[in-house]
Structure formats: C-alpha cells, structure tokens
Design a protein around this motif. Structure first.
Motif, PDB file in Angstrom:
ATOM      1  N   GLY A  13       0.316  -1.115  -0.403  1.00  0.00           N
ATOM      2  CA  GLY A  13      -0.556  -0.257  -0.253  1.00  0.00           C
ATOM      3  C   GLY A  13       0.999   1.267  -0.186  1.00  0.00           C
ATOM      4  N   GLY A  14       1.482   1.145  -0.289  1.00  0.00           N
ATOM      5  CA  GLY A  14       2.350   2.375  -1.282  1.00  0.00           C
ATOM      6  C   GLY A  14       2.242   3.174  -1.947  1.00  0.00           C
ATOM      7  N   ALA A  15       3.154   4.285  -2.323  1.00  0.00           N
ATOM      8  CA  ALA A  15       2.752   4.845  -3.893  1.00  0.00           C
ATOM      9  C   ALA A  15       2.149   4.204  -5.365  1.00  0.00           C
ATOM     10  N   ALA A  16       3.370   3.012  -5.917  1.00  0.00           N
ATOM     11  CA  ALA A  16       3.178   1.678  -6.968  1.00  0.00           C
ATOM     12  C   ALA A  16       2.068   0.835  -6.272  1.00  0.00           C
ATOM     13  N   GLY A  17       2.318   0.760  -5.850  1.00  0.00           N
ATOM     14  CA  GLY A  17      -0.126   0.114  -5.095  1.00  0.00           C
ATOM     15  C   GLY A  17      -0.890   0.650  -5.593  1.00  0.00           C
ATOM     16  N   PHE A  18      -0.701   1.325  -4.840  1.00  0.00           N
ATOM     17  CA  PHE A  18      -1.754   2.227  -4.542  1.00  0.00           C
ATOM     18  C   PHE A  18      -2.707   2.734  -6.209  1.00  0.00           C
ATOM     19  N   MET A  19      -1.521   3.560  -6.482  1.00  0.00           N
ATOM     20  CA  MET A  19      -1.345   3.815  -8.572  1.00  0.00           C
ATOM     21  C   MET A  19      -1.582   2.084  -9.108  1.00  0.00           C
ATOM     22  N   ALA A  20      -1.106   1.349  -8.774  1.00  0.00           N
ATOM     23  CA  ALA A  20      -1.716   0.067  -9.823  1.00  0.00           C
ATOM     24  C   ALA A  20      -2.896  -0.450  -8.953  1.00  0.00           C
ATOM     25  N   ALA A  21      -3.146   0.042  -8.578  1.00  0.00           N
ATOM     26  CA  ALA A  21      -4.937  -0.894  -7.981  1.00  0.00           C
ATOM     27  C   ALA A  21      -5.926   0.386  -8.369  1.00  0.00           C
ATOM     28  N   ILE A  22      -5.777   1.618  -8.197  1.00  0.00           N
ATOM     29  CA  ILE A  22      -6.750   2.463  -8.941  1.00  0.00           C
ATOM     30  C   ILE A  22      -6.688   2.569 -10.376  1.00  0.00           C
ATOM     31  N   ALA A  23      -5.542   2.530 -10.706  1.00  0.00           N
ATOM     32  CA  ALA A  23      -5.349   2.962 -12.171  1.00  0.00           C
ATOM     33  C   ALA A  23      -5.975   1.122 -12.775  1.00  0.00           C
ATOM     34  N   PRO A  41      -1.096   3.380   5.755  1.00  0.00           N
ATOM     35  CA  PRO A  41      -0.954   2.856   4.424  1.00  0.00           C
ATOM     36  C   PRO A  41       0.306   4.196   3.709  1.00  0.00           C
ATOM     37  N   LEU A  42       0.828   4.240   2.776  1.00  0.00           N
ATOM     38  CA  LEU A  42       0.987   5.767   2.162  1.00  0.00           C
ATOM     39  C   LEU A  42       2.301   5.863   2.776  1.00  0.00           C
ATOM     40  N   ALA A  43       2.902   4.962   3.505  1.00  0.00           N
ATOM     41  CA  ALA A  43       4.099   5.959   4.851  1.00  0.00           C
ATOM     42  C   ALA A  43       5.163   6.609   4.254  1.00  0.00           C
ATOM     43  N   LYS A  44       5.929   6.277   3.086  1.00  0.00           N
ATOM     44  CA  LYS A  44       6.958   6.970   2.894  1.00  0.00           C
ATOM     45  C   LYS A  44       6.251   8.371   2.472  1.00  0.00           C
ATOM     46  N   VAL A  45       4.968   7.997   1.560  1.00  0.00           N
ATOM     47  CA  VAL A  45       4.599   9.379   1.170  1.00  0.00           C
ATOM     48  C   VAL A  45       4.329  10.623   2.304  1.00  0.00           C
ATOM     49  N   ARG A  46       4.164  10.393   3.354  1.00  0.00           N
ATOM     50  CA  ARG A  46       3.891  10.723   4.344  1.00  0.00           C
ATOM     51  C   ARG A  46       5.585  11.917   4.812  1.00  0.00           C
ATOM     52  N   ILE A  47       6.346  10.944   4.968  1.00  0.00           N
ATOM     53  CA  ILE A  47       6.917  11.947   5.036  1.00  0.00           C
ATOM     54  C   ILE A  47       8.559  11.942   4.564  1.00  0.00           C
ATOM     55  N   SER A  48       7.816  12.098   3.006  1.00  0.00           N
ATOM     56  CA  SER A  48       8.856  12.640   2.170  1.00  0.00           C
ATOM     57  C   SER A  48       8.548  13.955   1.837  1.00  0.00           C
ATOM     58  N   GLY A  49       9.782  15.223   1.548  1.00  0.00           N
ATOM     59  CA  GLY A  49      10.039  15.710   1.123  1.00  0.00           C
ATOM     60  C   GLY A  49      10.148  16.863   2.950  1.00  0.00           C
ATOM     61  N   GLY A  50      10.004  16.250   3.427  1.00  0.00           N
ATOM     62  CA  GLY A  50       9.861  17.045   4.777  1.00  0.00           C
ATOM     63  C   GLY A  50       8.021  16.616   5.895  1.00  0.00           C
ATOM     64  N   GLY A  51       7.674  15.543   5.145  1.00  0.00           N
ATOM     65  CA  GLY A  51       6.286  16.536   5.117  1.00  0.00           C
ATOM     66  C   GLY A  51       4.486  17.191   4.365  1.00  0.00           C
ATOM     67  N   ARG A  52       5.836  17.014   3.363  1.00  0.00           N
ATOM     68  CA  ARG A  52       5.524  18.050   2.486  1.00  0.00           C
ATOM     69  C   ARG A  52       5.268  17.245   0.668  1.00  0.00           C
ATOM     70  N   CYS A  53       5.992  16.538   0.968  1.00  0.00           N
ATOM     71  CA  CYS A  53       5.221  15.314   0.000  1.00  0.00           C
ATOM     72  C   CYS A  53       5.616  15.618  -1.704  1.00  0.00           C
ATOM     73  N   ASN A  54       7.469  15.672  -1.868  1.00  0.00           N
ATOM     74  CA  ASN A  54       7.520  15.885  -3.053  1.00  0.00           C
ATOM     75  C   ASN A  54       7.072  14.626  -4.547  1.00  0.00           C
ATOM     76  N   VAL A  55       6.424  15.233  -4.618  1.00  0.00           N
ATOM     77  CA  VAL A  55       5.644  14.372  -5.834  1.00  0.00           C
ATOM     78  C   VAL A  55       5.830  14.124  -7.021  1.00  0.00           C
ATOM     79  N   THR A  56       6.876  14.821  -7.130  1.00  0.00           N
ATOM     80  CA  THR A  56       7.427  14.318  -8.743  1.00  0.00           C
ATOM     81  C   THR A  56       8.503  15.591  -9.477  1.00  0.00           C
ATOM     82  N   HIS A  57       9.011  15.970 -10.284  1.00  0.00           N
ATOM     83  CA  HIS A  57       9.970  16.744 -10.717  1.00  0.00           C
ATOM     84  C   HIS A  57       9.841  17.557 -12.053  1.00  0.00           C
ATOM     85  N   ALA A  58       9.668  18.711 -12.771  1.00  0.00           N
ATOM     86  CA  ALA A  58       9.248  19.041 -14.033  1.00  0.00           C
ATOM     87  C   ALA A  58      10.383  18.846 -14.629  1.00  0.00           C
ATOM     88  N   CYS A  59      10.411  17.289 -15.309  1.00  0.00           N
ATOM     89  CA  CYS A  59      11.362  17.535 -15.983  1.00  0.00           C
ATOM     90  C   CYS A  59      10.526  16.403 -17.065  1.00  0.00           C
TER      91      CYS A  59
END
Length: 436
Positions: A13-23, A41-59
C-alpha cells in the motif's frame, strides 16, 4: 473482509501499489484488492519532502527524465513515453490535487502537505471500488495450474485475538512492496533473480571531519569529484580507479557533507562505494568551476582595490561563505588579519588550490539516508516494460522500488512509482478485456 478468491490482488500500500490498484479499477478491472501490511498505508508519501511530499519533478521530456536514474536509465524510455511527469501531473489534477513547481523543479501539492496526496490517493481508490485491507501481509504466492491461471496466496491478517493466517486465490497479482525484504523474497519465490540491494541517496562522513566547525554552511554551486580505488579498502593497487562527478548545492554537517549534490553523487556511485567499503577521496571545487585564470584575476584585483582591508573581511566573491573563507585562510597558513596588499604569492597559490581542489578522505556513509532509497531488486530485463508484467510468471506484475530502479532526490523515485504502477494497472484491465 477478505474473500477466498479475487480477480486482482495488489501487495503493497505505497505509491506504486495505490497507483496500480486505482489505474486497474478505473480502467474497468473488476474485484481489485489492495493489501498493506501495516495499519497505515502510504508511509513514505507521508514523510517525503519533510512532510510536504515531493510528488514528481518538472522534467517533461522522457529522454531527459531517464538521465536522473542511476539504475534503470535508458530502459525506462519506453515506460516514460507512455506515462511521465506531465501525465502524473495531469492524473493528480484530474483527481483534485494541484501540483506546484518550485524553483529547483520539484513539484509539491499546493497545500504543501503530504496528507493532501494521501487523501487524494485513498479517495481515488475508494471511488474506483478498490478494496483496501490494512494490517494484511502477503506471505507466500504460488502459481496455480497452467501459466496465467492465477496464484494461491497465504496471508497474515487481523484476527479477533491478534493476527491470523488466511488463504485466497488471485487471478492477477501485483507486487509493489517497496524495498522491504519480504517483497524480494516473494519475487524470488516466483522465479525472479535479484540484484543485491545497497543504500542509495546518502550523506558522506569525512575522516577527522576537518569541516566540523563549519556545520550549517551551504555552498552553491560546488563541483564534486569522488575518486574510488579498491586499494583504499583492500590494499590491491592493481585495481583501477573510478571517478564520479556532480555539481550543485552542498551542505556541511557535523559529520561531513550532505545537500542535493552529495545525494546525487552517492546515488550514481552507490554500488561502487559499497564495493570499496565506503572509503574514497573527495575533491571539492568550492569555486563552482571557476578557472585558475579567473581566480588569479580576482586576487590581483583584491590586492589592488582592497589593499588596506584584512583578508578575512574581503572574499573573492560575495557568495563565498565567510566562515568557509576563514577556514581556508587558516588551512593554508595565511593570517586572516593580514592586509590584502601583503598577501604572499605562496599563500595566494595555496588559496586558489584550496578553492578549486580541496581534498578530503571519505570514511563512510552519514548517519542516515536522506530518502531511504535502495538500489537493487528485480532486474528490468525480467519484465515486459510496456506492461510491467513478469516474463517469468504470467499474470504477475511488479512495480515501484521492488525493481532495480532508483532515481536521484527531487521526486524522481515517486515518478517511477506512478509510471510503473499506472502501466501495471492498465495492463491488468486490458487482460480482463476492458482495454484494447
């Protein structure tokens, strides 16, 4: 309540698992069940970016995007051509979450809170009809009958008096268990080989920590060159030398060095550093790549126009940290209170050398990994990257950090989770006949 049979089971139940199930569910796949071993669930999402969650990069260009993955790189061109940064941004926007780009390219939710990302994913899963089972861990998976007929699963799930064992069958199975060893064991049990995991994205500890008194100083840009020789760890001088280079922001810490450039450097050098026991020589160009001639010109100008000022009170350029400049003066033996007019040629040569090529001995990793990223996992060659389906076990899909893919800091690891999870979900729905 767990059924005895499910069309689709997603483990993790992390980022990849949620996306796979939803998609999968949004594309029409029926009877999708998402298992998460922990209560939250989504523990790494919660702590990423100091609690802000760096979702992706503008590349935005997949051809450029792949260059930010030390492991994966060109193999990801295909997956990213189908679902890359722009697709992830659009997906979250369609689900009610606006992402905002910062100056360095990182993208965060407008709320600046990771909870917004978690709520978006959980709401999307619920609306799509995904059944979420918390505290439920997949322990074993065994193929049933002929290839593609499904899997017999053994689970650990909540019971009236603690945990209990349960069994169920899955028509299609997704492993999205992140870097947890259980996921690698499951993949190996289903016939996959594994690339041994090693830490990636970590800070560096320096011998005797000559910069300790400068903790908190940040410099940008700093050119870094890491020199790795096997003889540092083994004494075997017959082994060649490897070099890794990066340039960008560096933060001096109580134990050594951190900051974005350091993390990128260790990401690309992760396996080589492991092989030499995290012992290396690090050359830092504090001038950010300025030439010898440029520095000589600046020193000549300072001697001419700042002749009466003390060395400590006038730096070669304003962005050079005052504390670092004072440290370098002492390092080369120059009296900080001496006037610029009295700076000796020997000390000038030493300062230019220190600014352009200070050398430090790396003795290990810092006390923690910045984003808890692991290099290693299932080789990409064992998957069909158009669908993320296993080439070894029909009906098995793998996504996220379980794969031998890792990106540098800045949202790239989450982007791979969104891309690989979405591709797996689409392929699952297509297999059930809902997509062409």
């Amino acid at each position: 309540m767990l059924p005895t049979r499910a069309a689709v089971v997603v483990a993790g139940g992390g980022a990849a698992g949620f996306m796979a199930a939803i998609a999968a569910a949004e594309a029409g796949a029926r009877d999708v069940h998402l298992l998460e071993a922990t209560p939250e669930p989504l523990a790494k999402v919660r702590i990423s970016g100091g609690g802000r969650c760096n979702v992706t990069h503008a590349c935005w260009d997949p051809r450029v995007l792949v260059g930010h993955y030390p492991r994966g790189s060109q193999a990801l061109r295909g997956p990213f051509s189908r679902f890359a940064t722009g697709d992830a941004v659009a997906w979250f926007d369609d689900h009610g979450l606006e992402l905002v780009e910062e100056g360095d390219g990182r993208m965060f939710p407008r709320s600046n809170r990771s909870e917004s990302v978690i709520k978006t994913l959980r709401r999307a899963a619920q609306l799509a009809g995904v059944e979420l089972h918390l505290g439920t861990a997949l322990q074993t998976a065994v193929p049933i009958g002929a290839p593609g007929e499904g899997f017999e699963l053994k689970l650990r799930c909540p019971g009236p008096d603690g945990s209990r064992s349960a069994a169920m069958q899955a028509g299609q199975l997704v492993l999205a268990t992140g870097s947890h060893p259980s996921g690698r064991q499951l993949a190996a049990g289903l016939g996959h080989t594994l690339v041994a995991p090693v830490p990636s994205l970590f800070t560096l500890a320096l011998a005797a920590d000559p910069l300790r008194q400068l903790a908190g100083v940040a410099m940008d840009p700093v050119a870094m060159e890491l020199e790795l020789s096997a003889d540092l760890a083994t004494g075997d001088r017959a082994v060649g030398t490897k070099r890794f280079c990066q340039q960008g922001p560096v933060l001096i810490t109580h134990w050594g060095l951190s900051g974005p450039a350091t993390l990128r450097l260790t990401a690309f050098a992760a396996r080589a550093l492991k092989q030499v026991g995290y012992r290396a020589v690090l050359k830092l160009d504090w001038s950010g790549g300025r030439s010898q001639a440029q520095l000589e010109g600046w020193f000549a100008e300072a001697r001419s126009h700042q002749a009466k000022r003390q060395l400590t009170n006038w730096r070669p350029w304003p962005e050079l940290s005052r504390r670092l400049w004072g440290h370098l003066l002492v390092q080369v033996g120059a009296d900080p209170e001496r006037r610029w007019a009295d700076l000796s040629k020997v000390h000038q040569i030493g300062l230019i050398q220190a600014l352009r090529a200070s050398r430090y001995e790396v003795t290990g990793r810092g006390p923690f990994g910045e984003e808890f990223v692991t290099a290693g996992g299932v080789p990409l060659a064992e998957l069909s990257l158009a669908t993320m389906e296993s080439r070894i076990s029909s009906g098995l899909y793998l996504a996220g950090e379980l794969l031998d893919v890792d990106g540098i800091t800045g949202g790239f690891n989450f982007q791979h989770c969104w891309s690989s999870g979405w591709l797996a979900g689409q392929a699952i729905a297509a297999r059930q006949g809902y997509l062409i």
